[in-house]
Design a protein around this motif. Structure first.
Motif, PDB file in Angstrom:
ATOM      1  N   ILE B   4       0.848  -1.200   0.000  1.00 18.22           N
ATOM      2  CA  ILE B   4       0.000   0.000   0.000  1.00 18.22           C
ATOM      3  C   ILE B   4       0.880   1.245   0.000  1.00 18.22           C
ATOM      4  O   ILE B   4       0.595   2.222  -0.696  1.00 18.22           O
ATOM      5  CB  ILE B   4      -0.953   0.005   1.220  1.00 18.22           C
ATOM      6  N   ARG B   5       1.978   1.211   0.729  1.00 19.01           N
ATOM      7  CA  ARG B   5       2.882   2.362   0.755  1.00 19.01           C
ATOM      8  C   ARG B   5       3.399   2.660  -0.651  1.00 19.01           C
ATOM      9  O   ARG B   5       3.443   3.826  -1.072  1.00 19.01           O
ATOM     10  CB  ARG B   5       4.054   2.099   1.703  1.00 19.01           C
ATOM     11  N   ASP B   6       3.802   1.609  -1.366  1.00 22.94           N
ATOM     12  CA  ASP B   6       4.295   1.802  -2.738  1.00 22.94           C
ATOM     13  C   ASP B   6       3.202   2.400  -3.626  1.00 22.94           C
ATOM     14  O   ASP B   6       3.444   3.312  -4.420  1.00 22.94           O
ATOM     15  CB  ASP B   6       4.755   0.463  -3.341  1.00 22.94           C
ATOM     16  N   LEU B   7       1.994   1.867  -3.499  1.00 21.16           N
ATOM     17  CA  LEU B   7       0.884   2.333  -4.339  1.00 21.16           C
ATOM     18  C   LEU B   7       0.522   3.782  -4.015  1.00 21.16           C
ATOM     19  O   LEU B   7       0.218   4.570  -4.914  1.00 21.16           O
ATOM     20  CB  LEU B   7      -0.344   1.431  -4.163  1.00 21.16           C
ATOM     21  N   LEU B   8       0.571   4.139  -2.744  1.00 22.88           N
ATOM     22  CA  LEU B   8       0.305   5.532  -2.360  1.00 22.88           C
ATOM     23  C   LEU B   8       1.344   6.456  -2.994  1.00 22.88           C
ATOM     24  O   LEU B   8       1.016   7.538  -3.488  1.00 22.88           O
ATOM     25  CB  LEU B   8       0.344   5.693  -0.837  1.00 22.88           C
ATOM     26  N   GLY B   9       2.584   6.022  -2.989  1.00 22.64           N
ATOM     27  CA  GLY B   9       3.666   6.835  -3.562  1.00 22.64           C
ATOM     28  C   GLY B   9       3.569   6.977  -5.067  1.00 22.64           C
ATOM     29  O   GLY B   9       4.150   7.908  -5.643  1.00 22.64           O
ATOM     30  N   GLU B  10       2.845   6.055  -5.709  1.00 24.46           N
ATOM     31  CA  GLU B  10       2.671   6.140  -7.166  1.00 24.46           C
ATOM     32  C   GLU B  10       1.515   7.052  -7.550  1.00 24.46           C
ATOM     33  O   GLU B  10       1.446   7.519  -8.686  1.00 24.46           O
ATOM     34  CB  GLU B  10       2.402   4.736  -7.733  1.00 24.46           C
TER      35      GLU B  10
END
Lengths: 270, 154
Positions: B4-10
Motif C-alpha cells: 500500500i505504501r508503494d501504491l500511495l507513492g505512485e
C-alpha cells in the motif's frame, strides 16, 4: 486584394448553428493554404469575415470551411446552398508549424469549434505519421450533441497509432465517455511532456488554461502553439483592428507560441 | 506484489510525499475493486472511506428532482473519489458509480484524520494536496459554468 469567385460544391450541417462548406474555384484559384491559415469569405451584399480552413483540397483547389452562425455575414454563409457563389481572399496568416514537431510527440487539443482549424493539422499528421512520436488528440465539447466531425473522430479512435480522448461539459446518463473540462485530460495524455509539441485551438480562456497546464507539466512554452482569434478585418496587417501589443493577429498569427501570447492574452479586446 | 505504501507513492496526489509519511498513511489504506455499475459513494451517506483511483473510470453525480442523477464529471486514474471526508459532518455530498471496472486504494477517513491530528507534518502535507485538488476542481467547475463552447452571439 480582390476576392476570387468560388462555388459551394457541398455543405454539411455539423450542428444546428454550424455548417461545413466545400468550395471550388470558378475561374482562377488562390494559393494552396497551409493548415492553420485562414481566408476572408465574402457573402455578396452582406460582408466579409475571416474563417479558418478546416479542410485542404490536396492540390485540387477545393477548400473546406466550417462556419458558425454568429452574425449577419456568418449567417449568410451558413445558409448558402450548393451552387451558390461566394468571394474568397487568402490564404492569410501563419499556420501550424508542424515541422517543429518533427521527432516530438504531437498533442492536439481542441475545444468546441476549435476542432475545425485543427482538423487539417490532424490530417497532415496522419499523412506523415512517421515524423512524430506519440500522436494524441484531446477534444472538449459542450455536450455529446455538440461534437463535430463525429465520423472522423470515430475513425481516428479506431486507429492503433493515435490516442483520442473526448470530454464534454455536460452529458446525459447514457453517455459513456468523459465529463469535465478538457484540461482534465492533460494529465492522462500519454506523451513525454518535455518532448512534446502541442497545438491548441478553442475559446481563448480554454487555451489559456490548457497552455498553462501544459507548461506546468514541462512542455516548453515555445512548443505550445495557439490559434488566436481577434477582430480581423483587412487580413494583411494594415487596419490595426486585430493588433495585440506588437502583434497583428491576422499577419503575425493567428498561430502564436505561448511564450509570445502568455501576457498578451490578458489584453482585453476592444 | 506492491505494498500500500508503494501504491500511495505512485498516486499523483501523494507522489512527492516523504517515504516516512507514506508509511504512516499506509496503515489506513487497502485495495478495493469495483465492478462496472457498482455504487461507490452515496450522497448523504457517512464519509467513511475515500478512494485513490489506480485504474478504471467512475462518475460523480447528484440527484436532482425530476431529472434523476445528473452526471457532473468523470474521474480516472490518479484522481480521487470523495473530498468531503476531512470536514464535519463527514458525509458525502455527491454520489459516485464505477463506469468501468475500477481499482483503487481505499483510505479509512477516520484513521487518516486521526493521524493528521497526531502528526502535524502529515496533516499539513495531506491538506495541502487536497487544497490543490479542490483548487483544480473549482477551476474546472468555473470553466464549465462559463459555457465556453456555447454560441453567445448577441
Amino acid at each position: 486584394m480582390t476576392p476570387v469567385l468560388y462555388r459551394v460544391e457541398a455543405r454539411h450541417q455539423e450542428l444546428a448553428d454550424t455548417v461545413t462548406i466545400r468550395i471550388a474555384p470558378i475561374a482562377g484559384q488562390l494559393a494552396d493554404p497551409k493548415p492553420g491559415q485562414f481566408e476572408m469569405l465574402l457573402a455578396f451584399g452582406v460582408g466579409e469575415v475571416p474563417i479558418s480552413i478546416s479542410g485542404l483540397g490536396n492540390g485540387s483547389g477545393e477548400l473546406e470551411h466550417t462556419i458558425r452562425s454568429v452574425g449577419a455575414v456568418t449567417k449568410a454563409l451558413c445558409t448558402t446552398a450548393v451552387g451558390d457563389v461566394i468571394g474568397v481572399r487568402g490564404p492569410f496568416g501563419v499556420g501550424w508549424d508542424l515541422d517543429r514537431a518533427t521527432g516530438h510527440d504531437l498533442l492536439i487539443v481542441a475545444g468546441g469549434l476549435g476542432l475545425a482549424p485543427l482538423r487539417p493539422a490532424m490530417l497532415e499528421a496522419l499523412t506523415n505519421r512517421h515524423r512524430f512520436g506519440r500522436l494524441v488528440l484531446l477534444v472538449g465539447a459542450r455536450d455529446p450533441g455538440s461534437l463535430m466531425f463525429v465520423r472522423e473522430l470515430e475513425q481516428w479512435r479506431g486507429r492503433f497509432d493515435i490516442d483520442v480522448a473526448v470530454t464534454v461539459d455536460a452529458a446525459p446518463p447514457s453517455w459513456r465517455g468523459d465529463v469535465g473540462v478538457v484540461t482534465k485530460l492533460l494529465s492522462r495524455a500519454p506523451v513525454d511532456f518535455g518532448n512534446t509539441t502541442a497545438v491548441v485551438c478553442g475559446p481563448e480562456v480554454m487555451m489559456r488554461f490548457v497552455a498553462a497546464g501544459l507548461a506546468d507539466r514541462g512542455v516548453p512554452p515555445g512548443q505550445i502553439l495557439l490559434s488566436m482569434e481577434r477582430n480581423m478585418r483587412c487580413a494583411i496587417g494594415h487596419c490595426g483592428h486585430c493588433q495585440l501589443g506588437p502583434e497583428f493577429v491576422c499577419k503575425d498569427g493567428p498561430v502564436f507560441p505561448w511564450d509570445r501570447m502568455e501576457k498578451l492574452m490578458l489584453v482585453r479586446e476592444r | 506484489m506492491k505494498s500500500i505504501r508503494d501504491l500511495l507513492g505512485e498516486h499523483l496526489l501523494f507522489r512527492d510525499f516523504h517515504p516516512d509519511l507514506l508509511e504512516l498513511m499506509a496503515g489506513c489504506g487497502h485495495n478495493v475493486h469495483f465492478a462496472a455499475g457498482e455504487q461507490i459513494l452515496t450522497e448523504g451517506a457517512p464519509a467513511n472511506e475515500f478512494y485513490l483511483i489506480r485504474s478504471g473510470k467512475a462518475s460523480v453525480g447528484v440527484t436532482v428532482p425530476n431529472r434523476g442523477t445528473v452526471l457532473i464529471e468523470t474521474l480516472g486514474p490518479d484522481e480521487v473519489i470523495g473530498v468531503s471526508w476531512p470536514f464535519p459532518p463527514y458525509r458525502w455530498e455527491f454520489s459516485s458509480t464505477a463506469i468501468d471496472p475500477t481499482s483503487a486504494i481505499a483510505m479509512d477517513a477516520e484513521c487518516l484524520r486521526n493521524k493528521c491530528d497526531q502528526e502535524p507534518l502529515l496533516g499539513y502535507q495531506v491538506f495541502k494536496s487536497f487544497a490543490r485538488l479542490m483548487r483544480d476542481r473549482l477551476q474546472a467547475t468555473r470553466l464549465q459554468l462559463l459555457d465556453l463552447y456555447g454560441n453567445h452571439a448577441g
